[in-house]
Design a protein around this motif. Structure first.
Motif, mmCIF file in Angstrom:
data_model
loop_
_atom_site.group_PDB
_atom_site.id
_atom_site.type_symbol
_atom_site.label_atom_id
_atom_site.label_comp_id
_atom_site.label_asym_id
_atom_site.label_seq_id
_atom_site.Cartn_x
_atom_site.Cartn_y
_atom_site.Cartn_z
ATOM 1 N N MET A 1 66.716 63.094 -115.098
ATOM 2 C CA MET A 1 65.558 62.317 -114.676
ATOM 3 C C MET A 1 65.707 60.889 -115.174
ATOM 4 S SD MET A 1 62.524 63.483 -117.298
ATOM 5 C CE MET A 1 61.421 62.241 -116.619
ATOM 6 N N PHE A 2 64.863 60.022 -114.639
ATOM 7 C CA PHE A 2 64.824 58.638 -115.084
ATOM 8 C C PHE A 2 63.746 58.456 -116.160
ATOM 9 C CE2 PHE A 2 66.880 57.870 -111.014
ATOM 10 C CZ PHE A 2 67.716 56.800 -111.279
ATOM 11 N N LYS A 3 64.036 57.608 -117.114
ATOM 12 C CA LYS A 3 63.009 57.130 -118.037
ATOM 13 C C LYS A 3 62.978 55.615 -117.983
ATOM 14 C CE LYS A 3 62.849 60.959 -121.330
ATOM 15 N NZ LYS A 3 62.911 61.331 -122.765
ATOM 16 N N ILE A 4 61.820 55.041 -118.257
ATOM 17 C CA ILE A 4 61.660 53.592 -118.270
ATOM 18 C C ILE A 4 61.258 53.183 -119.683
ATOM 19 C CG2 ILE A 4 60.452 51.627 -117.253
ATOM 20 C CD1 ILE A 4 59.891 53.374 -114.800
ATOM 21 N N ASN A 5 62.064 52.331 -120.294
ATOM 22 C CA ASN A 5 61.865 51.965 -121.709
ATOM 23 C C ASN A 5 61.763 53.211 -122.579
ATOM 24 O OD1 ASN A 5 61.829 49.436 -120.597
ATOM 25 N ND2 ASN A 5 59.885 48.808 -121.482
ATOM 26 N N GLY A 6 62.547 54.227 -122.232
ATOM 27 C CA GLY A 6 62.625 55.430 -123.041
ATOM 28 C C GLY A 6 61.502 56.421 -122.847
ATOM 29 N N GLN A 7 60.661 56.235 -121.836
ATOM 30 C CA GLN A 7 59.535 57.152 -121.670
ATOM 31 C C GLN A 7 59.317 57.533 -120.213
ATOM 32 O OE1 GLN A 7 56.561 54.138 -123.183
ATOM 33 N NE2 GLN A 7 55.355 54.865 -121.441
ATOM 34 N N PHE A 8 58.624 58.660 -120.032
ATOM 35 C CA PHE A 8 58.219 59.147 -118.715
ATOM 36 C C PHE A 8 56.779 59.628 -118.808
ATOM 37 C CE2 PHE A 8 57.481 63.018 -116.162
ATOM 38 C CZ PHE A 8 57.434 62.416 -114.918
ATOM 39 N N PRO A 9 55.900 59.174 -117.886
ATOM 40 C CA PRO A 9 56.126 58.087 -116.929
ATOM 41 C C PRO A 9 56.401 56.773 -117.664
ATOM 42 C CG PRO A 9 54.121 59.312 -116.410
ATOM 43 C CD PRO A 9 54.542 59.729 -117.785
ATOM 44 N N GLY A 10 56.735 55.754 -116.871
ATOM 45 C CA GLY A 10 56.999 54.450 -117.451
ATOM 46 C C GLY A 10 55.773 53.867 -118.116
ATOM 47 N N PRO A 11 55.945 52.837 -118.926
ATOM 48 C CA PRO A 11 54.823 52.246 -119.672
ATOM 49 C C PRO A 11 53.801 51.609 -118.745
ATOM 50 C CG PRO A 11 56.760 50.838 -119.816
ATOM 51 C CD PRO A 11 57.216 52.113 -119.173
ATOM 52 N N LEU A 12 52.549 51.579 -119.196
ATOM 53 C CA LEU A 12 51.485 50.899 -118.475
ATOM 54 C C LEU A 12 51.760 49.401 -118.470
ATOM 55 C CD1 LEU A 12 48.625 50.730 -117.167
ATOM 56 C CD2 LEU A 12 47.700 50.583 -119.498
ATOM 57 N N LEU A 13 51.795 48.808 -117.277
ATOM 58 C CA LEU A 13 51.869 47.352 -117.146
ATOM 59 C C LEU A 13 50.442 46.842 -116.997
ATOM 60 C CD1 LEU A 13 54.891 46.892 -114.691
ATOM 61 C CD2 LEU A 13 54.901 47.143 -117.185
ATOM 62 N N GLU A 14 50.006 46.012 -117.914
ATOM 63 C CA GLU A 14 48.606 45.581 -117.968
ATOM 64 C C GLU A 14 48.551 44.056 -117.950
ATOM 65 O OE1 GLU A 14 44.630 47.119 -120.353
ATOM 66 O OE2 GLU A 14 46.620 47.423 -121.210
ATOM 67 N N MET A 15 47.735 43.525 -117.061
ATOM 68 C CA MET A 15 47.669 42.071 -116.912
ATOM 69 C C MET A 15 46.293 41.686 -116.407
ATOM 70 S SD MET A 15 50.263 42.221 -113.684
ATOM 71 C CE MET A 15 51.151 43.536 -114.521
ATOM 72 N N ASN A 16 46.045 40.391 -116.293
ATOM 73 C CA ASN A 16 44.772 39.875 -115.803
ATOM 74 C C ASN A 16 44.962 39.199 -114.454
ATOM 75 O OD1 ASN A 16 43.217 40.562 -118.169
ATOM 76 N ND2 ASN A 16 44.230 38.860 -119.206
ATOM 77 N N GLU A 17 43.930 39.274 -113.629
ATOM 78 C CA GLU A 17 43.959 38.595 -112.342
ATOM 79 C C GLU A 17 44.235 37.107 -112.565
ATOM 80 O OE1 GLU A 17 41.139 38.124 -108.335
ATOM 81 O OE2 GLU A 17 40.320 38.986 -110.191
ATOM 82 N N GLY A 18 45.183 36.568 -111.810
ATOM 83 C CA GLY A 18 45.573 35.173 -111.951
ATOM 84 C C GLY A 18 46.794 34.957 -112.817
ATOM 85 N N HIS A 80 57.225 51.856 -108.752
ATOM 86 C CA HIS A 80 58.163 52.964 -108.584
ATOM 87 C C HIS A 80 59.446 52.466 -107.944
ATOM 88 C CE1 HIS A 80 57.388 53.259 -104.200
ATOM 89 N NE2 HIS A 80 56.106 53.090 -104.482
ATOM 90 N N SER A 81 60.488 53.262 -108.063
ATOM 91 C CA SER A 81 61.740 52.937 -107.406
ATOM 92 C C SER A 81 61.547 52.960 -105.892
ATOM 93 C CB SER A 81 62.814 53.956 -107.789
ATOM 94 O OG SER A 81 63.964 53.794 -106.970
ATOM 95 N N HIS A 82 62.269 52.056 -105.199
ATOM 96 C CA HIS A 82 62.294 52.123 -103.739
ATOM 97 C C HIS A 82 63.705 52.398 -103.245
ATOM 98 C CE1 HIS A 82 60.071 51.898 -100.060
ATOM 99 N NE2 HIS A 82 59.046 51.342 -100.673
ATOM 100 N N ALA A 83 64.545 52.961 -104.105
ATOM 101 C CA ALA A 83 65.895 53.354 -103.725
ATOM 102 C C ALA A 83 65.934 54.855 -103.500
ATOM 103 C CB ALA A 83 66.890 52.959 -104.819
ATOM 104 N N GLU A 84 66.407 55.254 -102.321
ATOM 105 C CA GLU A 84 66.504 56.675 -101.979
ATOM 106 C C GLU A 84 65.170 57.371 -102.290
ATOM 107 O OE1 GLU A 84 69.023 57.563 -100.287
ATOM 108 O OE2 GLU A 84 70.369 55.889 -100.671
ATOM 109 N N SER A 85 65.231 58.562 -102.971
ATOM 110 C CA SER A 85 64.006 59.277 -103.364
ATOM 111 C C SER A 85 63.896 59.359 -104.873
ATOM 112 C CB SER A 85 63.989 60.693 -102.755
ATOM 113 O OG SER A 85 63.738 60.651 -101.377
ATOM 114 N N GLN A 86 64.270 58.274 -105.571
ATOM 115 C CA GLN A 86 64.265 58.294 -107.033
ATOM 116 C C GLN A 86 62.865 58.453 -107.616
ATOM 117 O OE1 GLN A 86 66.335 54.698 -108.109
ATOM 118 N NE2 GLN A 86 68.341 55.518 -107.539
ATOM 119 N N LEU A 87 61.831 58.209 -106.811
ATOM 120 C CA LEU A 87 60.476 58.487 -107.280
ATOM 121 C C LEU A 87 60.379 59.951 -107.725
ATOM 122 C CD1 LEU A 87 57.176 57.336 -105.647
ATOM 123 C CD2 LEU A 87 57.450 59.718 -106.273
ATOM 124 N N ASN A 88 61.048 60.854 -106.990
ATOM 125 C CA ASN A 88 61.008 62.281 -107.330
ATOM 126 C C ASN A 88 61.728 62.595 -108.632
ATOM 127 O OD1 ASN A 88 59.484 63.050 -105.127
ATOM 128 N ND2 ASN A 88 61.248 63.566 -103.857
#
Length: 563
Positions: A1-18, A80-88
């Motif tokens: 499986m894939f991990k992002i920054n060592g975790q699954f699911p990947g880390p929460l990306l949190e930001m503010n509008e603008g 999420h990935s948009h290559a092949e079916s890596q989302l799975n």
């Protein structure tokens, strides 16, 4: 499986509008990959949309790619990935953009109490992502290989996960019978004596009989490993627990949950035992609040809900598949604690069963078609262009298409199409729309015998302006409205980035999406079921290409190759 920054699911990306956003994607896997930010319109930055061969070249192993964009929206999103079916394979994670100050919100329609409104504002600042997904014990590239060898679509999974955790639940035969839907029974009847497997899946011989195009190659069921459809081994104890504590000095405590449909296949009903939900946003857009006990979520969709527990309890979140290929469900726990009180234990009373059906007559289901945008749109009565697409099987039933041809291999195109738009390049798979400030209708036609197809469009959200059964026999929506005005809504239609066609078991169906062409770029338009996307159900929209923003030199020069 894939991990992002060592975790699954990947880390929460949190930001503010603008906010201006910069994300470095470093590929330390042995596969080509990209990252797409689902629902983000990428206004003025189409090169950061993350679609290989369309907006960028693949990020090869050992390479890195920087995406720069501005958070012009607010709400719940995911990447999420948009290559092949890596989302799975687990390459996905949640994302939230907090609204800018003084952004109009729908909270006053829920309560006018200042203390409660302050508590809701606090809940927004501390909103909790609930990433819902299906999972199977086989890699996506191996699954695709088996699909090609056997020439049938493999739509049997092992579990439903919440925030990456879940159990394998094996449904005994007597319970399978009670939970089967009419659609599932009808599919089983195509093969005399066919029964669900012990994974509660339609068996491969039924999938082979569902339908192929004339002249399709013969199927090879002997190519399918036994454990794809059979061999259910239950597990226990691997569920997600979210703990929320009400402090002693808090009068009201609201909880905001972002329900994110990161499924590869399944559509589900979601409920939280004993807690009615205020649905306040759909696909990142505020709506007029609607209270419901259960909400349906399909691949790619998001709903933001508010709940207000008053008792210290462990409330069960139930995620029950409603898809015909399989009976499957998962759970997690919202552990609501009150400072100074003993934590609650014991089971809570459910609204729905393992198939998403109501357990009492007073259960309220959220109506997606009635999700009214908080700010009413001003839609034109006529549009500048209308495109009609038929979503269908193209060959064997693992091959899918818009109109007559399925997706060509574009993932390795270099340069990507955005850098050199070519109208008509990919037959029916490239659509060139008028310049900016125009409106376009997309008519999605689904022949009889098809499942629901969750349609996702990159680049701009769309309004769901019409839906019906039978053939769409008109040349335009204006003509259709003259004959069947009840099937359309131009006053307050839902604003979405992902929306399913209606299942067409009994009759053909159609769905009309209306969208402004005011964000020049080259955008993907596809079914979000991973096997349908990989099987070819995708087109490219070249939107206002005479007014494309100038591609920055760093993207034009990008050429990292695997070492």
């Amino acid at each position: 499986m894939f991990k992002i920054n060592g975790q699954f699911p990947g880390p929460l990306l949190e930001m503010n509008e603008g906010d201006d956003v910069v994300i470095l994607v470093k590929n330390e896997s042995p596969y080509n990959t990209t990252i797409h930010y689902h629902g983000i319109e990428m206004v003025g930055t189409p090169w950061s949309d993350g679609v290989p061969g369309v907006t960028q070249i693949n990020i090869q192993p050992g390479c890195a790619f920087t995406q720069r964009w501005t958070a012009t929206q607010h709400g719940s999103f995911w990447y999420h990935s948009h290559a092949e079916s890596q989302l799975n394979d687990g390459l996905y994670g949640p994302m939230v953009i907090h609204p800018a100050p003084r952004t109009e919100n729908p909270y006053s329609a829920i309560t006018d109490d200042p203390v409660s409104l302050a508590a809701i504002a606090d809940a927004e600042r501390n909103r909790i992502p609930m990433l819902l997904s299906d999972w199977r014990h086989i890699t996506s590239d191996r699954e695709w290989e088996i699909s090609q060898e056997s020439r049938i679509e493999h739509i049997c999974f092992d579990s439903i996960l919440v925030n990456g955790k879940g159990n394998v639940n094996c449904v005994p035969p007597e319970q399978q019978s009670a939970l089967m839907t009419p659609g599932q029974k009808a599919l089983l009847s195509r093969v005399p004596g066919a029964q669900l497997t012990d994974k509660s899946c339609l068996p491969p011989e039924v999938l082979a009989a569902i339908g192929n195009s004339p002249g399709a190659a013969p199927v090879h069921l002997e190519k399918i490993p036994h454990d794809i459809f059979y061999g259910c081994s239950p597990t226990e104890g691997h569920i997600d627990v979210v703990t929320v504590t009400k402090r002693a000095n808090e009068t009201d405590k609201w909880i905001m949950l972002d329900l994110i449909g990161a499924f590869g296949l399944h559509t589900v009903q979601v409920s939280l035992d004993e807690l009615p939900m205020w649905v306040i946003a759909a696909d990142g857009n505020y709506i007029k609040p609607s209270q419901a006990d259960s909400v349906s979520i399909t691949n790619g969709q998001r709903y933001t809900v508010l709940v207000k527990p008053t008792e210290a309890k462990q409330y069960t979140l139930r995620v029950s598949s409603t898809s015909d290929p399989q009976i499957m469900y998962g759970t997690s726990i919202l552990d609501f604690q009150i400072e100074g009180q003993t934590p609650g234990v014991g089971e809570t009373e459910p609204y729905i069963n393992e198939r998403g059906a109501n357990l009492t007559s007073d259960v309220v289901y959220f109506a997606a078609a009635a999700a009214k945008p908080l700010t009413l749109p001003s839609l034109p009565t006529t549009v500048d262009a209308t495109y009609k697409f038929t979503m269908q099987i193209d060959g064997n039933n693992y091959q899918w298409a818009f109109n007559e041809t399925h997706r060509p291999d574009t993932e390795n195109a270099s340069p990507p199409l955005l850098f050199a738009p070519q109208p008509g390049l990919m037959d029916n798979h490239t659509v060139t729309v008028p310049s900016s400030a125009s409106w376009v209708d997309y008519v999605m036609q689904v022949p009889q015998g098809q499942p629901a197809h969750p349609v996702h469009v990159h680049g701009r959200h769309f309004y769901v302006v019409g839906q019906g059964a039978g053939a769409f026999k008109w040349d335009s929506v204006a003509e259709a409205m003259a004959e069947e005005p009840h099937a359309f809504n131009l006053v307050d239609p839902p604003l979405r980035d992902t929306y399913p066609t209606a299942p067409s078991a009994q009759d053909a169906t159609w769905l009309v999406l209306r969208r402004p062409s005011d964000n020049p770029g080259v955008w993907l338009f596809h079914c979000h079921i991973m096997s349908h996307l990989q099987g070819g159900m995708v087109i490219v929209v070249q939107d206002g290409t005479d007014e494309l923003p100038v591609v920055p030199q760093e993207y034009l020069d990008y050429s990292c190759r695997a070492q």
